[in-house]
Design a protein around this motif. Structure first.
Motif, PDB file in Angstrom:
ATOM      1  N   THR A  19      -3.618   2.463 -33.417  1.00  0.00           N
ATOM      2  CA  THR A  19      -4.141   3.452 -32.692  1.00  0.00           C
ATOM      3  C   THR A  19      -4.603   2.389 -31.345  1.00  0.00           C
ATOM      4  N   THR A  20      -4.230   2.660 -30.442  1.00  0.00           N
ATOM      5  CA  THR A  20      -4.998   2.181 -29.065  1.00  0.00           C
ATOM      6  C   THR A  20      -5.854   3.342 -28.346  1.00  0.00           C
ATOM      7  N   THR A  21      -6.791   2.745 -27.336  1.00  0.00           N
ATOM      8  CA  THR A  21      -7.473   3.622 -26.528  1.00  0.00           C
ATOM      9  C   THR A  21      -7.006   3.546 -25.087  1.00  0.00           C
ATOM     10  N   ASN A  22      -7.097   4.619 -24.249  1.00  0.00           N
ATOM     11  CA  ASN A  22      -6.956   4.678 -22.758  1.00  0.00           C
ATOM     12  C   ASN A  22      -5.493   4.169 -22.614  1.00  0.00           C
ATOM     13  N   ALA A  23      -4.519   4.741 -23.345  1.00  0.00           N
ATOM     14  CA  ALA A  23      -3.071   4.476 -23.100  1.00  0.00           C
ATOM     15  C   ALA A  23      -2.409   5.585 -22.441  1.00  0.00           C
ATOM     16  N   ARG A  24      -1.773   5.151 -21.337  1.00  0.00           N
ATOM     17  CA  ARG A  24      -0.730   6.156 -20.567  1.00  0.00           C
ATOM     18  C   ARG A  24       0.509   5.549 -20.367  1.00  0.00           C
ATOM     19  N   GLU A  25       1.718   6.710 -19.955  1.00  0.00           N
ATOM     20  CA  GLU A  25       2.837   6.341 -19.699  1.00  0.00           C
ATOM     21  C   GLU A  25       2.978   5.809 -18.155  1.00  0.00           C
ATOM     22  N   SER A  74       2.632  -1.275 -27.624  1.00  0.00           N
ATOM     23  CA  SER A  74       1.851  -2.065 -28.651  1.00  0.00           C
ATOM     24  C   SER A  74       1.402  -1.245 -29.755  1.00  0.00           C
ATOM     25  N   ALA A  75       1.234  -0.064 -29.816  1.00  0.00           N
ATOM     26  CA  ALA A  75       0.635   0.834 -31.058  1.00  0.00           C
ATOM     27  C   ALA A  75       1.968   1.065 -31.932  1.00  0.00           C
ATOM     28  N   GLY A  79       1.120  -5.971 -31.993  1.00  0.00           N
ATOM     29  CA  GLY A  79       0.138  -5.281 -31.137  1.00  0.00           C
ATOM     30  C   GLY A  79       0.733  -5.855 -29.561  1.00  0.00           C
ATOM     31  N   ARG A  80       1.816  -6.336 -29.479  1.00  0.00           N
ATOM     32  CA  ARG A  80       2.247  -6.250 -27.780  1.00  0.00           C
ATOM     33  C   ARG A  80       3.089  -5.258 -27.515  1.00  0.00           C
ATOM     34  N   VAL A  81       3.699  -5.057 -26.219  1.00  0.00           N
ATOM     35  CA  VAL A  81       4.592  -4.278 -25.846  1.00  0.00           C
ATOM     36  C   VAL A  81       5.755  -5.103 -25.574  1.00  0.00           C
ATOM     37  N   HIS A  82       6.802  -4.743 -26.114  1.00  0.00           N
ATOM     38  CA  HIS A  82       8.180  -5.506 -26.474  1.00  0.00           C
ATOM     39  C   HIS A  82       9.273  -4.709 -25.343  1.00  0.00           C
ATOM     40  N   PHE A  83      10.022  -5.617 -24.991  1.00  0.00           N
ATOM     41  CA  PHE A  83      11.174  -5.406 -23.996  1.00  0.00           C
ATOM     42  C   PHE A  83      12.322  -6.054 -24.464  1.00  0.00           C
ATOM     43  N   GLY A 104      -1.712   6.820 -27.292  1.00  0.00           N
ATOM     44  CA  GLY A 104      -2.255   5.771 -27.924  1.00  0.00           C
ATOM     45  C   GLY A 104      -2.145   5.585 -29.138  1.00  0.00           C
ATOM     46  N   ASP A 105      -1.656   6.743 -29.902  1.00  0.00           N
ATOM     47  CA  ASP A 105      -1.410   6.825 -31.388  1.00  0.00           C
ATOM     48  C   ASP A 105      -0.093   6.174 -31.696  1.00  0.00           C
ATOM     49  N   ALA A 106      -0.116   5.701 -32.990  1.00  0.00           N
ATOM     50  CA  ALA A 106       1.499   5.050 -33.459  1.00  0.00           C
ATOM     51  C   ALA A 106       2.391   6.242 -33.184  1.00  0.00           C
ATOM     52  N   GLY A 107       3.541   5.812 -32.802  1.00  0.00           N
ATOM     53  CA  GLY A 107       4.474   6.591 -32.722  1.00  0.00           C
ATOM     54  C   GLY A 107       5.939   6.330 -33.521  1.00  0.00           C
ATOM     55  N   VAL A 108       6.949   7.133 -33.340  1.00  0.00           N
ATOM     56  CA  VAL A 108       8.370   6.864 -33.852  1.00  0.00           C
ATOM     57  C   VAL A 108       9.290   6.789 -32.654  1.00  0.00           C
ATOM     58  N   GLY A 109      10.309   5.530 -33.093  1.00  0.00           N
ATOM     59  CA  GLY A 109      11.167   5.345 -32.049  1.00  0.00           C
ATOM     60  C   GLY A 109      12.361   6.067 -32.510  1.00  0.00           C
ATOM     61  N   LEU A 110      12.993   6.997 -31.901  1.00  0.00           N
ATOM     62  CA  LEU A 110      14.222   7.885 -32.116  1.00  0.00           C
ATOM     63  C   LEU A 110      15.244   7.030 -31.573  1.00  0.00           C
ATOM     64  N   PHE A 111      15.991   6.371 -32.019  1.00  0.00           N
ATOM     65  CA  PHE A 111      17.240   5.447 -31.551  1.00  0.00           C
ATOM     66  C   PHE A 111      18.486   6.556 -31.810  1.00  0.00           C
ATOM     67  N   VAL A 112      19.249   6.775 -30.806  1.00  0.00           N
ATOM     68  CA  VAL A 112      20.387   7.579 -30.714  1.00  0.00           C
ATOM     69  C   VAL A 112      21.436   6.797 -30.305  1.00  0.00           C
ATOM     70  N   TYR A 113      22.863   6.694 -31.118  1.00  0.00           N
ATOM     71  CA  TYR A 113      23.786   5.848 -31.107  1.00  0.00           C
ATOM     72  C   TYR A 113      25.345   6.872 -30.899  1.00  0.00           C
ATOM     73  N   GLY A 114      26.078   6.095 -30.331  1.00  0.00           N
ATOM     74  CA  GLY A 114      27.330   6.763 -30.342  1.00  0.00           C
ATOM     75  C   GLY A 114      28.413   6.349 -31.357  1.00  0.00           C
ATOM     76  N   ARG A 115      28.339   5.194 -31.978  1.00  0.00           N
ATOM     77  CA  ARG A 115      29.092   4.790 -32.757  1.00  0.00           C
ATOM     78  C   ARG A 115      28.571   3.826 -33.742  1.00  0.00           C
ATOM     79  N   ASP A 116      29.231   3.762 -34.938  1.00  0.00           N
ATOM     80  CA  ASP A 116      28.877   2.684 -36.004  1.00  0.00           C
ATOM     81  C   ASP A 116      30.031   2.398 -36.697  1.00  0.00           C
ATOM     82  N   ASP A 117      29.935   1.553 -37.720  1.00  0.00           N
ATOM     83  CA  ASP A 117      31.224   1.096 -38.386  1.00  0.00           C
ATOM     84  C   ASP A 117      32.006   2.016 -38.884  1.00  0.00           C
ATOM     85  N   GLN A 118      31.632   3.426 -39.248  1.00  0.00           N
ATOM     86  CA  GLN A 118      32.208   4.368 -39.655  1.00  0.00           C
ATOM     87  C   GLN A 118      32.812   5.483 -38.697  1.00  0.00           C
TER      88      GLN A 118
END
Length: 450
Positions: free
Chosen positions: A2-8, A120-121, A126-130, A190-204
């Motif tokens: 958890t981080t404090t004072n976070a904003r989008e 980072s959360a 603990g860093r912001v990744h791109f 600021g709280d830990a979140g979840v990355g929802l990754f949406v995809y159009g295709r996979d190997d199947q």
């Protein structure tokens, strides 16, 4: 974590002086529909800047990403065209004029495709990744990621706070289209979140079921999550029905923020969606808002870009008082307008108001308000580490609008790209932008290295 004072913070793509309608994107119905029409780059850039001003006036922190260097003559050199810049352009115009639209494309304006971002959360260090998107499905966008990486390193250059990765390999199995297919869901910024990754295709995936390409792959999404050390990731496949209707990215049929995921009934296969939602609810109090096809057809959703609205918490981060920044086309579409009016009366969901914005020049090329921005969750300390040249207030917007008015044409056709004088105008504009931003000592553009 958890981080404090976070904003989008929204970093919008500043629309470049080469904005034109080349019809280059397969599956993007607006792009195909308006191919070869005359564009207005000046109006496009001013509309984009006014959208940024709207958010500032509403109390949000706003940044921008500069246009990429276009034309990208290094691509033409790799394709066998040699000599001084003007000669390369003239030779290409004579021998392969269709390549000019590719290397002049201003598509980097759609910053939602610039990269995938993990706050980072949510990351292991603990860093912001791109991670810049490789965008390999379309040639005009596949050339972007080297410059995207350079620009991100200029804006987010403090390695104590930020990690800018290279794009995943440009191989068909790893097609990556960036944040347009990634939604960060959380209780608060600021709280830990979840990355929802949406995809159009996979190997199947049965590729014969797709009329248009499934641009994002599961393998690419998994690779980006590994790069970022994403603590919690959930993967969900787009419905072929949505892709075939023209939803080339998930953000054409779904948008999320905080604990809310708003999506079209036909965005995903129902059973897969329910399984993903059940998984998400193990991590946060997920609220889903399904727009039924009986209320808004898939065609109306895609034509109006309802789901390409920006879904924002209130300016102070209150997730119970959200707003939509919607394209004016949503107000003009009767079915969509009626759905919005009903939704605003329904206090069982958190959207409390809507702002309609005019980004018609972008919309005509297939990108709405959400396409134009890259969302980055930052703490106060991280915000202070961002290159201040790329953070906005109204005075800086005025400066950028003056720059646009000095350098941009009010009409641009595909045929104009063969004009060497236009090339000189564009390069002069970018050189002046470096001066305006106070970045003469920083290698923002490739031409500064030559």
């Amino acid at each position: 974590m958890t981080t404090t004072n976070a904003r989008e913070v929204n970093f919008d793509g500043l629309i470049g002086p080469t904005h034109h309608y080349g019809g280059l994107a397969s599956g993007n119905l607006a792009s195909s529909r308006n191919a070869l029409r005359t564009s207005n780059p000046r109006e496009a850039a001013l509309q984009g800047l006014e959208k940024m001003r709207t958010l500032i006036k509403l109390g949000y922190t706003q940044g921008f990403l500069p246009p990429q260097q276009r034309p990208d003559l290094s691509v033409l050199s790799q394709l066998g065209f040699r000599g001084p810049d003007e000669h390369i352009i003239s030779s290409t115009a004579q021998q392969a004029p269709e390549l000019l639209s590719m290397v002049y494309s201003a598509s980097s304006m759609w910053a939602a495709n610039a990269a995938t971002v993990t706050p980072s959360a949510d990351s292991s260090d603990g860093r912001v990744h791109f991670t810049p998107a490789n965008l390999l499905t379309t040639a005009h966008r596949a050339i972007e990621h080297p410059q995207t990486e350079r620009i991100l390193n200029t804006v987010f250059g403090n390695s104590d706070h930020f990690a800018v990765h290279s794009a995943v390999p440009s191989i068909g199995r790893f097609g990556d289209e960036g944040a347009a297919n990634h939604t960060r869901l959380c209780t608060s910024y600021g709280d830990a979140g979840v990355g929802l990754f949406v995809y159009g295709r996979d190997d199947q995936t049965d590729l014969s079921s797709l009329t248009f390409p499934g641009r994002q792959t599961l393998a690419a999404s998994e690779a980006v999550a590994r790069q970022h050390g994403t603590q919690t990731a959930v993967y969900l496949q787009q419905a072929a029905q949505a892709i075939n209707a023209g939803a080339f990215h998930n953000d054409v049929v779904a948008v999320g923020n905080g604990p809310l995921l708003m999506y079209h009934q036909h965005a995903y296969q129902a059973q897969a969606a329910e399984q993903a939602f059940e998984t998400l609810r193990a991590y946060l109090p997920l609220q889903t808002l399904c727009v039924n096809a009986d209320d808004v057809s898939l065609q109306d959703a895609i034509k109006s870009y309802l789901f390409n609205s920006q879904l924002l918490a209130s300016a102070d981060g209150d997730m119970s008082k959200m707003r939509l920044i919607a394209p004016s086309e949503c107000e003009e579409n009767s079915a969509v307008r009626k759905w919005i009016e009903r939704a605003l009366q329904d206090h069982n969901q958190p959207i409390r108001n809507v702002e309609f914005v005019d980004v018609r020049q972008s919309m005509s090329n297939g990108g709405g308000p959400a396409c134009l921005r890259l969302r980055v969750v930052l703490t106060d300390e991280q915000l202070a580490a961002v290159n201040p040249a790329f953070l906005l207030d109204e005075a800086k917007i005025d400066v950028l609008q003056d720059w646009v008015k000095r350098h941009y044409r009010d009409q641009l056709s595909v045929a104009d790209l063969a004009d060497v004088q236009f090339y000189r105008e564009v390069m002069t504009a970018l050189e002046d932008l470096i001066t305006v931003l106070g970045l003469k000592g920083q290698a923002l553009y490739p031409f500064q290295l030559s």
